[in-house]
Motif scaffolding. Structure first.
Motif, mmCIF file in Angstrom:
data_model
loop_
_atom_site.group_PDB
_atom_site.id
_atom_site.type_symbol
_atom_site.label_atom_id
_atom_site.label_comp_id
_atom_site.label_asym_id
_atom_site.label_seq_id
_atom_site.Cartn_x
_atom_site.Cartn_y
_atom_site.Cartn_z
ATOM 1 N N ALA A 24 -36.894 22.083 74.808
ATOM 2 C CA ALA A 24 -36.670 20.796 74.151
ATOM 3 C C ALA A 24 -35.755 20.973 72.953
ATOM 4 O O ALA A 24 -34.886 20.145 72.684
ATOM 5 C CB ALA A 24 -37.998 20.181 73.729
ATOM 6 N N GLN A 25 -35.902 22.062 72.215
ATOM 7 C CA GLN A 25 -35.024 22.304 71.076
ATOM 8 C C GLN A 25 -33.602 22.575 71.529
ATOM 9 O O GLN A 25 -32.648 22.102 70.937
ATOM 10 C CB GLN A 25 -35.542 23.489 70.261
ATOM 11 N N ILE A 30 -27.847 20.824 72.383
ATOM 12 C CA ILE A 30 -26.750 20.531 73.305
ATOM 13 C C ILE A 30 -26.311 19.078 73.157
ATOM 14 O O ILE A 30 -25.119 18.777 73.165
ATOM 15 C CB ILE A 30 -27.159 20.856 74.754
ATOM 16 N N ASP A 31 -27.274 18.172 73.003
ATOM 17 C CA ASP A 31 -26.934 16.763 72.801
ATOM 18 C C ASP A 31 -26.157 16.562 71.503
ATOM 19 O O ASP A 31 -25.199 15.789 71.461
ATOM 20 C CB ASP A 31 -28.201 15.909 72.774
ATOM 21 N N GLU A 36 -20.869 15.740 68.825
ATOM 22 C CA GLU A 36 -19.869 16.255 67.878
ATOM 23 C C GLU A 36 -18.507 16.411 68.558
ATOM 24 O O GLU A 36 -17.480 16.000 68.023
ATOM 25 C CB GLU A 36 -20.344 17.599 67.335
ATOM 26 N N VAL A 37 -18.494 16.980 69.755
ATOM 27 C CA VAL A 37 -17.236 17.168 70.477
ATOM 28 C C VAL A 37 -16.647 15.820 70.881
ATOM 29 O O VAL A 37 -15.433 15.617 70.792
ATOM 30 C CB VAL A 37 -17.454 18.080 71.705
ATOM 31 N N SER A 38 -17.488 14.899 71.298
ATOM 32 C CA SER A 38 -17.010 13.580 71.718
ATOM 33 C C SER A 38 -16.353 12.822 70.565
ATOM 34 O O SER A 38 -15.449 12.018 70.791
ATOM 35 C CB SER A 38 -18.153 12.750 72.280
#
Length: 100
Positions: A24-25, A30-31, A36-38
């Motif tokens: 979960a962490q 990753i989310d 951030e990349v988006s």
């Protein structure tokens, strides 16, 4: 014997919860990285397209100068500069499509 069995079940349950918590962490990380990349995709894509436009203008001027001076390899220069501009513009569009 029952006590050992209960301890084993408890250890397995704690192990499973630990794995679930760590997964979960990592998915939250990753989310966050995806967000951030988006946020950088549109400015970078627009920058690449702008660089392609500047390269096109510079290439057009250089080809025009070659054409006016009567060089024989004008078509070769046109294809080279056109290919570079097309590549940069397509990279900008593909980056937007890939991360959209």
């Amino acid at each position: 014997m029952k006590q050992i069995l209960k301890r084993g079940q408890l250890l397995i349950a704690l192990f499973a919860l630990g794995i679930y918590h760590s997964l979960a962490q990592s998915s939250a990380g990753i989310d966050q990285a995806t967000a951030e990349v988006s946020s950088y995709v549109d400015p970078v894509s627009n920058l690449i397209i702008a660089i392609g436009a500047v390269v096109g203008l510079i290439g057009g001027v250089r080809v025009y100068i070659k054409w006016q001076s009567g060089d024989q390899d004008t078509q070769k220069a046109i294809m080279g500069w056109f290919g570079a501009c097309l590549f940069l513009i397509l990279v900008g569009v593909v980056i937007k499509a890939f991360f959209a």
